[in-house]
Structure formats: structure tokens, C-alpha cells
Design an enzyme around this catalytic site. Structure first.
Site, short mmCIF file in Angstrom:
data_model
loop_
_atom_site.label_atom_id
_atom_site.label_comp_id
_atom_site.label_asym_id
_atom_site.label_seq_id
_atom_site.Cartn_x
_atom_site.Cartn_y
_atom_site.Cartn_z
N THR A 15 0.82 -1.22 0.00
CA THR A 15 0.00 0.00 0.00
C THR A 15 0.85 1.27 0.00
OG1 THR A 15 -1.72 -1.12 1.22
CG2 THR A 15 -1.76 1.26 1.33
N ASP A 59 1.46 -6.41 -4.60
CA ASP A 59 0.66 -6.44 -3.38
C ASP A 59 1.19 -7.66 -2.62
OD1 ASP A 59 -2.59 -5.73 -2.48
OD2 ASP A 59 -1.58 -7.48 -1.64
N SER A 60 1.39 -7.55 -1.33
CA SER A 60 2.08 -8.63 -0.63
C SER A 60 1.26 -9.92 -0.56
CB SER A 60 2.52 -8.20 0.77
OG SER A 60 1.43 -8.16 1.65
N SER A 61 0.01 -9.89 -1.01
CA SER A 61 -0.75 -11.14 -1.11
C SER A 61 -0.14 -12.04 -2.17
CB SER A 61 -2.21 -10.85 -1.48
OG SER A 61 -2.74 -9.94 -0.57
N ASP A 92 0.01 -7.05 4.61
CA ASP A 92 -0.78 -8.29 4.70
C ASP A 92 0.06 -9.52 5.02
OD1 ASP A 92 -3.02 -6.83 4.18
OD2 ASP A 92 -3.28 -7.50 2.11
N THR A 167 2.46 -10.58 14.27
CA THR A 167 1.32 -11.04 13.49
C THR A 167 0.45 -9.83 13.19
OG1 THR A 167 -0.36 -12.77 13.45
CG2 THR A 167 -0.08 -11.69 15.54
N THR A 278 -0.55 -22.84 19.02
CA THR A 278 -1.87 -22.49 19.55
C THR A 278 -2.55 -21.46 18.64
OG1 THR A 278 -3.09 -21.47 21.35
CG2 THR A 278 -0.79 -20.83 21.16
N GLN A 279 -3.86 -21.59 18.51
CA GLN A 279 -4.58 -20.57 17.74
C GLN A 279 -4.90 -19.35 18.59
OE1 GLN A 279 -8.92 -22.02 17.13
NE2 GLN A 279 -7.70 -23.72 16.40
N CYS A 280 -4.55 -19.39 19.88
CA CYS A 280 -4.66 -18.17 20.72
C CYS A 280 -3.58 -17.19 20.25
CB CYS A 280 -4.38 -18.48 22.19
SG CYS A 280 -5.60 -19.54 22.92
N1 ASP Z 1 -2.76 -5.35 0.38
C1 ASP Z 1 -1.62 -4.57 0.83
C2 ASP Z 1 -0.38 -5.44 0.78
O1 ASP Z 1 -0.20 -6.25 1.65
C3 ASP Z 1 -1.87 -4.03 2.20
C4 ASP Z 1 -0.74 -3.19 2.75
O2 ASP Z 1 0.24 -2.89 2.10
O3 ASP Z 1 -0.81 -2.79 3.90
O4 ASP Z 1 0.38 -5.33 -0.13
#
Ligand code: ASP
Length: 342
Positions: A15, A59-61, A92, A167, A278-280
Site C-alpha cells: 500500500t 501487493d504482498s498477497s 498483509d 502477526t 496455539t490458535q490463541c
Molecule cells: N494489500 C496490501 C499489501 O499487503 C496491504 C498493505 O500494504 O498494507 O500489499
């Protein structure tokens, strides 16, 4: 006159450098040179900054192990010339990337600081400037000619964290990250408040060692009441699967039903490494504390202790690439390599 500290800014996307697509209105990564024009303040910093960008910022996805290797290669190739590295990255998957790089870069003696932002740098209310400027300042910190930070960190919203302890917990707030099981390394207020006793010490005299290959024959399975044997069998039947991160309840608890334990036991006996996390969001796995985790311990499930899922999956990818004897794998995984667990 002492020479100025040199920082390499590595732009991967996110972003921070995005702008709205005219037609769709969706945010898309854009050219890095334009990003720097938006922050003339960088010239005021008391360090030399050079920049390098992914050819196609993402985009880091879209982040993956090949791109982690690209970041690692940039750091390796420039390691002797620069005093510190700041990686601009989408938030992300930033915790995954910071965790992965913490394992891939062994014997670091210089800082690698990941940062990004929730709003693009061109936005009036952006959080990008503070994040970027302070991340560079922190990467420049020196003590007797040596870098103060010698590990992979993540800086966001006035806090420096150990990267592999973080996280992402919020898609809205500027305060998007937590480090649930390890305290903040530096807090940024009027002054930078450092907590050096928490920094990772450099323990080896050896130089930087970079592992670029990771093994992605891994999977994460989050437990939920109602999980069926069909689901579990389907996961365990994934061809070539070598590692499973099992997100259990509370302090590492899971069903005690026969079908569940028998399937896990069979998978472990055929060589699958299963890590219990753990998912906590805070706290630690402690197998044997409850009856619902004793059997997991008995069948050889690895304790992820207080590791995050992000660090667990990337540590698995890293270790599975190392030809470790099956009998040693559990002990090595349960040992902290980069301060990622107790
Ligand atoms: N979708 C964006 C990414 O991870 C969100 C961000 O940059 O904060 O690339």
C-alpha cells in the site's frame, strides 16, 4: 570526519507505494521512483540512502518463497556495502516475510527492518512517512561503529518488533501488528526508547550465511469443533507433504478421539513433521498440561511452544530444505534459532 551510515531501501510493493486505478478504483502498486519524490524529508536524515526496487512491485498477497529469495539475494549482494536494510513491504504478509527472512539470513550483524503502511504515501493522512523515516533512523543506529540491531525486525506505528514474533491483527487501525509473546524492542516517542536487553545478540563469529531455497511441501490446518476425518485425511493425503502446522486450542489441545489421533500417528510414522501451535494470539503450547494434549506428545508431535503460525510455517519451510535426520528434526525445531520462540 566519520563516514555516514549507508542504508539500502528495498521496495517490494504494498500500500505504501500504491495509487488508485482510474477505472476500477482498486489500489495497485506503482513505480518506486515516484514514491521517493513524495518524501523529500528523507534528504534531511543523517545517512546515505540508496534504493532498489522489485522490477514489478507487488501487493504482498502475491508474496512467495521465490520473492523471499529475491529479497535475500539483494541483501546478500549488498551486505558489505551497506550498514542497514529497510524493506518496504505490504502489511498483509509482512509477518510471514519477516519470519522467513529471519531464518534465511543466518549470522546477521546488520539490521533488516520491514515496514509499510496502511495508507498510501500520497494520502494526506498517511502513516507511511512516520513508518519509513523512523525505520530508516532505527536501521542507522550504531554503537561504537557497530550496528545496534543485528536481526530482522518489523517497524509499524511507533514500535519496533522482532519480525518473527509479529502477526497482523488489524486491517483498519494504523496499529496493525502485535508481538504477543515478545516485548517491543524500541518505542518511538519524543525519543527512541531502546530496550537493548531484548535485542538478539550476535552469537557467531561467522559471516552472513544465506539460504535461498525453502521447501513449500507444507500446510496449515486450523482445528475447529466439527472437523471430520474426511477433512483430516484429505490434508494428510496431500502428495509430497512433509510438514504440517496444526493450530490447536488453548495450550495445545486437540480432540482425543481415536480417528484423529490414529491418523496423526500414522502420518508421523511415515515421516510427516507435525508442529503444534496455539490458535490463541498469546501464550504457549504446553503438551501434557491437559489430557487433550498428552496423546499428541506421546505420538511425537513437535511443540511450537509460543511461536506464531507465521514463524512456524516459515521455519518448517527453512528446516525441511536442510536434510536434517528425521530423528533430530523435532529437537531442532523446538530450539530457538532466531529468537522466534522461548
Ligand atoms: N494489500 C496490501 C499489501 O499487503 C496491504 C498493505 O500494504 O498494507 O500489499
Amino acid at each position: 570526519m566519520p563516514s555516514r551510515v549507508k542504508i539500502l531501501l528495498i521496495y517490494t510493493g504494498g500500500t505504501i507505494g500504491m495509487k488508485k486505478d482510474f477505472e476500477t478504483g482498486a489500489l495497485k502498486a506503482f513505480n518506486f521512483s515516484k514514491l521517493l519524490q513524495k518524501i523529500p524529508e528523507l534528504k534531511q536524515l543523517d545517512c546515505e540512502i540508496e534504493t532498489i526496487s522489485f522490477e514489478n512491485p507487488i501487493d504482498s498477497s502475491n508474496m512467495n518463497p521465490e520473492k523471499w529469495a529475491e529479497i535475500a539475494t539483494i541483501i546478500e549482494d549488498n551486505y558489505s556495502v551497506f550498514d542497514g536494510f529497510v524493506v518496504l513491504h505490504g502489511s498483509d504478509t509482512m509477518s510471514y516475510s519477516a519470519s522467513a527472512l529471519s531464518f534465511m539470513l543466518e549470522n546477521l550483524s546488520k539490521p533488516v527492518i520491514f515496514t509499510g503502511s496502511q495508507l498510501p504515501i500520497g494520502d494526506l493522512r498517511t502513516d507511511a512517512k512516520e513508518n519509513l523515516i523512523t525505520a530508516i533512523q532505527i536501521a542507522s543506529l550504531q554503537d561504537n561503529g557497530q550496528a545496534l540491531i543485528k536481526e530482522v525486525c518489523l517497524y509499524f506505528e511507533y514500535k519496533l518488533y522482532r519480525g518473527n514474533r509479529t502477526t497482523k491483527i488489524n486491517a483498519e487501525d494504523f496499529n496493525a501488528f502485535i508481538s504477543p509473546n515478545y516485548s517491543t524492542l524500541i518505542e518511538s516517542g519524543v525519543h527512541l526508547k531502546c530496550f537493548p536487553e531484548l535485542f538478539l545478540p550476535k552469537t557467531s563469529l561467522e559471516g552472513l550465511k544465506v539460504q535461498k531455497l525453502l521447501n513449500n511441501h507444507v500446510v496449515i490446518l486450523k482445528m475447529y469443533p466439527g472437523i471430520s476425518s474426511t477433512v483430516l485425511e484429505a490434508i494428510l493425503d496431500i502428495p509430497k507433504l512433509e510438514g504440517l502446522v496444526l493450530e490447536t486450542y488453548g495450550s495445545g489441545n486437540a480432540p482425543t478421539e481415536d480417528w484423529f489421533l490414529t491418523a496423526l500417528k500414522k502420518a508421523i510414522s511415515t515421516g510427516l513433521h507435525i508442529v503444534n501451535v496455539t490458535q490463541c494470539s498469546g501464550g504457549s503450547v504446553s503438551m501434557g498440561q491437559y489430557e487433550t494434549s498428552s496423546a499428541l506428545k506421546e505420538i511425537g508431535v513437535i511443540s511450537g511452544k509460543d511461536i506464531t503460525t507465521e514463524a512456524a510455517i516459515t521455519k518448517l519451510m527453512y528446516l525441511l530444505e536442510q536434510n536434517i535426520e528425521s530423528s533430530d528434526f523435532k529437537t531442532i525445531f523446538e530450539t530457538s534459532l532466531r529468537g522466534e520462540m522461548i
